[in-house]
Scaffold this motif. Sequence first.
Motif, PDB file in Angstrom:
ATOM      1  N   GLU A 183       0.774  -1.124   0.027  1.00  0.00           N
ATOM      2  CA  GLU A 183       0.052   0.182  -0.060  1.00  0.00           C
ATOM      3  C   GLU A 183       0.934   1.178   0.112  1.00  0.00           C
ATOM      4  O   GLU A 183       1.991   1.377   0.642  1.00  0.00           O
ATOM      5  CB  GLU A 183      -0.852   0.088   1.280  1.00  0.00           C
ATOM      6  CG  GLU A 183      -1.705   1.229   1.247  1.00  0.00           C
ATOM      7  CD  GLU A 183      -2.300   1.446   2.814  1.00  0.00           C
ATOM      8  OE1 GLU A 183      -3.519   0.968   2.736  1.00  0.00           O
ATOM      9  OE2 GLU A 183      -1.800   1.832   3.699  1.00  0.00           O
ATOM     10  N   VAL A 184       0.455   2.220  -0.710  1.00  0.00           N
ATOM     11  CA  VAL A 184       1.154   3.443  -0.946  1.00  0.00           C
ATOM     12  C   VAL A 184       0.063   4.750  -0.599  1.00  0.00           C
ATOM     13  O   VAL A 184      -1.020   4.549  -1.337  1.00  0.00           O
ATOM     14  CB  VAL A 184       1.787   3.678  -2.471  1.00  0.00           C
ATOM     15  CG1 VAL A 184       2.529   5.253  -1.975  1.00  0.00           C
ATOM     16  CG2 VAL A 184       2.773   2.660  -2.123  1.00  0.00           C
ATOM     17  N   ARG A 185       0.290   5.416   0.421  1.00  0.00           N
ATOM     18  CA  ARG A 185      -0.564   6.571   0.463  1.00  0.00           C
ATOM     19  C   ARG A 185       0.203   7.986   0.246  1.00  0.00           C
ATOM     20  O   ARG A 185       1.306   7.952   0.772  1.00  0.00           O
ATOM     21  CB  ARG A 185      -1.190   6.572   1.952  1.00  0.00           C
ATOM     22  CG  ARG A 185      -2.274   5.714   1.979  1.00  0.00           C
ATOM     23  CD  ARG A 185      -2.643   5.654   3.603  1.00  0.00           C
ATOM     24  NE  ARG A 185      -3.783   4.593   3.900  1.00  0.00           N
ATOM     25  CZ  ARG A 185      -4.988   4.761   3.926  1.00  0.00           C
ATOM     26  NH1 ARG A 185      -5.401   6.006   3.896  1.00  0.00           N
ATOM     27  NH2 ARG A 185      -5.711   3.714   4.386  1.00  0.00           N
ATOM     28  N   ALA A 186      -0.242   8.995  -0.477  1.00  0.00           N
ATOM     29  CA  ALA A 186       0.535  10.157  -0.836  1.00  0.00           C
ATOM     30  C   ALA A 186      -0.431  11.255  -0.717  1.00  0.00           C
ATOM     31  O   ALA A 186      -1.726  11.162  -1.169  1.00  0.00           O
ATOM     32  CB  ALA A 186       1.265   9.996  -2.176  1.00  0.00           C
ATOM     33  N   ALA A 187       0.197  12.499  -0.384  1.00  0.00           N
ATOM     34  CA  ALA A 187      -0.705  13.667  -0.408  1.00  0.00           C
ATOM     35  C   ALA A 187       0.244  14.799  -0.685  1.00  0.00           C
ATOM     36  O   ALA A 187       1.487  14.582  -0.084  1.00  0.00           O
ATOM     37  CB  ALA A 187      -1.341  14.028   0.887  1.00  0.00           C
TER      38      ALA A 187
END
Length: 729
Positions: A195-199
């Motif tokens: 999983e990758v989360r980016a903002a």
Amino acid sequence: MGTHWLYRWSWGLAILLIAPAAWAETENSSTENVSQTPAVQETPEDDNTESESPEEEEGILRIVVTAEKRPDDLQDVPVSLTVLTEDELEDSQIRTFQEIARNTPNFYFNPVNSAGSYFSFYSIRGIGNANFINRDAVGFYVDDIPYDYGGFLDFDLTDLAQVEVLRGPQNTLYGRSSAAGVVNATSRPPSEDFEVRAAAGYGNENTRDIQLSVSDTLIPDTLAFRLSGSYTAHDGFYENTFLDDNSVGEESSLSGRARLVWTPSPEWDISLTATASGDDDGAPIFVPFDSSTPFTIDHDFDGFYESNSNAQALRIAYKIPQIEATSITSRRYSFQDSQLDADATSADLLRRLASFDATVWSQEVRVQSPPTEGPFDWLLGGYYESNQFDAEGTGLVLSQFAATQFGLPLAGFNRTDYELARETYAVFGQAKYQPIEPLTVTAGLRYEAATSRLNRQSTFEVADSPLVIPTAPPLTGNNQTDGELLPRLAVDYRINPNMLAYASVTRGYRPGGLNPTAQQTSSLEYEEETSWNYELGLKTSWLNDRLMANLALFTNQVNDYQLLLRSFDAVSSDIINADAQISGLEFELRATPLDGLDLTAGFGYVDARFDNATNPFTNESFDGNRLPYAPRYSYNLAAQYRDPEGFFGRLELQGYGNSFFDDANRLKQDPFGLVNAQLGYEWDNTGIYVFANNIFDSRYITAALTSAGQDLASFGDPFTLGVQVRSRF
């Protein structure tokens, strides 16, 4: 006034809640679930460990909390408790304790200004850290790591899974006792799959914001990791006309977290967490208290602020059908260095220098009964903490002009160096017994002992000279020890499947200690602070569990309240003991009237006043005055809509009633409110959002003090506007 006030309000507000709840029971008589709540994200199953997938029942999601060290429904916990779930934290862009406080009744938290983590003042139910030399009144935890001291609290809380704020003394379940409450934040656990989360975001004043997290399983069902980090920065909100500097108070912060979870067998759950952060900011900025242009300054010196911190925690949990055991070992190191214009004018008068570091080691051990359907539940624990706080080169620099103005013979550096060590030992336990099905009795007890040791040297370094003049006799090997028994008793009764009433009495405590900045030998030691907190509460849900309303009323008598007396430079001070009387209430509401539409509201009222408080050096009485940094009331309202077609909108109103910044109640902040808004569009696992905070550009003071005879204040952030993109894959 406290007890009679509590009695009158309890009947009136209880009637308002009981009537609709009883009606809701008729509507819900067919449901078997006694503790569903409005649509929000379910949270970690166990104390700061794994997270479950949301469990949906008839379109409504439950909130699971670990406030009592095991998974419980929010509506089953007999404590005044605010929960911010993963979805709420992300949708509201909550990443600091300040933002958490603004969504929590009777919780106040404000950094001095936009200059990062220089220092933050806070209070829960009127009790806070205005006497910031001693141990904090609130227990702050992030992934099992205890955080303390106002100069080390304002950091980025990115990648969070849940936050729980418990109000009132918490002594019989948590390792570190707390007189006012506990703020427990938990980050997202490692994921089962990659999983990758980016903002990324950008806003006015050249605001930049980047967040990134990566998670995966290294060995299926055995070993997993999560890495997360953030970078935030912005130009200053201030313009210094004297130095022709139009960007003062800039801030940049870099932080990271790594977490490794190992489950070698179903009985064992082992996690290792490491964090690091660094700030490189402009100096905190103070302006005249009554300034009409607080973001335009006229200082001869811009100053600077730097800090860094790193922490590690090892959590080992062992579970078998007969017993559960948990060990938590943590270490945290923090450092801060700063220089600022202490006179807040274009004249070269005073500069404040501060350089200090702290190392905190803690060890907590708990054993408890496993979750069962039986009538008896218990927990036993022990806690040890070593806190070493060292200051080097802290004090006030006086120019020759300042020395002349103040009638002093010499210019130079009025310097204090000290080493303050504190060790804390505690044993605690709690047992719950259910004699009949709707009634539960909880009894807890804690014994805590603390020892403080102080070495101090105070000198005056004459300007442009090797001459060093002692200003006070050196202190070496001074010791102070105290201890206290801290009981808790609570009774809760489930009136019907949708209503829980409870009552509790709890002993609060802050240890005594040694004051490294005491100006008088007679006030070097100060006594321990104790209190009795009485609370009544009602937790209800109705309308097919689409509406939840909780109420708590409390009164708190504080004995030997640790009262800080500021001296000439506004920081060095004496501490004396006084008394205080506190009464108030909290009300919270959640509603999901339509699918996709969520409403939340909170209101807190607190009347916190000094009783039997007199400055022994001036004979000034503070009796009847309000406690500093304790707003009369707080409120938060939010309406959010998420359309199946991708539209997202959120509107928030947050505010505080009047408050004071000093014991004499001269420096006052009038009531103020902040309006924030977001609009966005979401598709697949991506969203783009436009946000605006403090839309009406409210001016409000975050901290105030009197330095060298001048009343100074720092102000909160003005209107900000930006855009953010979030994605997950």
